[in-house]
Write an enzyme that holds these catalytic residues in place. Structure first.
Site, mmCIF file in Angstrom:
data_model
loop_
_atom_site.group_PDB
_atom_site.id
_atom_site.type_symbol
_atom_site.label_atom_id
_atom_site.label_comp_id
_atom_site.label_asym_id
_atom_site.label_seq_id
_atom_site.Cartn_x
_atom_site.Cartn_y
_atom_site.Cartn_z
ATOM 1 N N GLY A 55 0.825 -1.195 0.000
ATOM 2 C CA GLY A 55 0.000 0.000 0.000
ATOM 3 C C GLY A 55 0.856 1.241 0.000
ATOM 4 N N GLY A 57 0.898 5.494 1.087
ATOM 5 C CA GLY A 57 0.285 6.603 1.806
ATOM 6 C C GLY A 57 0.876 7.912 1.341
ATOM 7 N N GLY A 58 0.561 8.989 2.043
ATOM 8 C CA GLY A 58 1.040 10.299 1.636
ATOM 9 C C GLY A 58 2.538 10.472 1.791
ATOM 10 N N MET A 59 3.140 9.747 2.744
ATOM 11 C CA MET A 59 4.557 9.914 3.016
ATOM 12 C C MET A 59 5.400 8.715 2.611
ATOM 13 S SD MET A 59 4.588 11.738 6.764
ATOM 14 C CE MET A 59 6.361 11.450 6.869
ATOM 15 N N VAL A 62 4.577 0.893 1.739
ATOM 16 C CA VAL A 62 4.912 -0.309 2.501
ATOM 17 C C VAL A 62 5.011 -1.490 1.543
ATOM 18 C CG1 VAL A 62 4.173 -1.896 4.312
ATOM 19 C CG2 VAL A 62 3.808 0.550 4.589
ATOM 20 N N LYS A 77 8.706 -0.219 5.271
ATOM 21 C CA LYS A 77 8.090 1.093 5.063
ATOM 22 C C LYS A 77 9.150 2.045 4.524
ATOM 23 C CE LYS A 77 4.972 4.265 7.485
ATOM 24 N NZ LYS A 77 4.266 4.499 8.770
ATOM 25 N N ASP A 173 -2.597 9.120 18.144
ATOM 26 C CA ASP A 173 -3.440 8.749 17.011
ATOM 27 C C ASP A 173 -4.093 7.387 17.243
ATOM 28 O OD1 ASP A 173 -4.661 9.358 14.622
ATOM 29 O OD2 ASP A 173 -3.022 8.647 13.356
#
Length: 267
Positions: A55, A57-59, A62, A77, A173
């Site tokens: 997957g 993500g924004g940063m 993985v 990651k 979070d």
């Protein structure tokens, strides 16, 4: 404690097509991989061979990867190389690894290494590979669950938070997407706390520039405590307790306690 097949929680899982089972390994808060993902066979850090992306993500992205030194399957990651040029982003990425690596706890994801790959011009975190799915995806398929099921899920997570808070770290979070329902080889399902990307360490564990800027709200609005939503710099472990309460409410009712048309109104 593990959630084993034969309990009410595990029986409910089996009734759902695509519920937590070995072979599921979707990363939380991530979309299907991008076309520019690293190709299979790419070696990162001189030891990790990429098998497939899990997957993006924004940063970071993985990957399912193989550790050539130990023979272990890992989740890798990798920070977006364009973001690796920004010192503050790199510092946050490394802090995430250091926060998780500070523990040896059955309900916290195990971080194996954080390092730089100079050839790729980026940084990476190697952590244990988890079969299963995050709690957010799992609950989306069935709504509210029974009090007994909810307690069986949140109790191990609270145990993890006790260890986190004892080290002076605030996760900031806590939400279903950051609780992974890991299924082991014996079929036991163990909730694991993941993603320390926005965690706050005690001052003694931070460098001179490690403080969160005043007025900057970090986290997920639906689960933020009032002080976290205000962007207070002195947020402590009590904020995580608030978020745990919100998550427990959601498990029991199928919705979060505070809802609004926009995130601004919610805050």
């Amino acid at each position: 404690p593990a959630l084993r097949r034969g309990t009410g929680w595990a029986r409910r899982t089996r009734r759902w097509r695509g519920g937590p089972r070995r072979g599921d390994s979707l990363s939380p808060r991530m979309e299907p991989f991008a076309t520019d993902a690293l190709p299979p066979g790419t070696v990162i850090g001189g030891r990790y061979t990429v098998s497939a992306p899990l997957g993006v993500g924004g940063m970071s992205t993985v990957y399912d990867a193989h550790d050539g030194w130990t023979g272990r399957r890992v989740a890798l990651k990798v920070l977006n190389p364009t973001l690796a040029l920004h010192g503050e982003v790199v510092a946050r990425f490394v802090q995430e690894a250091h926060a998780a690596a500070a523990f040896s706890h059955p309900n916290i994801v195990e971080v194996l290494e954080v390092n730089e790959d100079r050839a790729l011009g980026t940084y990476f975190i190697a952590q244990e590979f988890l079969d299963g799915m995050d709690l957010g995806r799992w609950t989306e398929r069935g709504g509210a669950i029974s009090p007994a099921e909810a307690v069986a899920i949140v109790t191990p997570v609270m145990s993890a938070l006790v260890a986190v808070h004892a080290r002076g770290i605030v996760h900031r979070d806590i939400k279903p997407e950051n609780v992974f329902l890991a299924v082991g080889p014996d079929g036991a399902t163990v909730p694991k706390l993941i993603d320390f990307g926005v965690s706050k360490m005690a001052d003694a564990m931070l460098g001179p520039n490690g403080r969160t800027r005043a007025g900057l709200a970090i986290g997920t609005p639906e689960y933020m405590s009032p002080e976290q939503a205000r962007g207070d710099t002195d947020v402590d472990a009590r904020s995580d307790v608030w978020s745990m309460g919100v998550m427990l409410f959601q498990l029991l009712t199928g919705r979060t306690p505070f809802e609004a048309a926009t995130q601004t109104l919610l805050l």
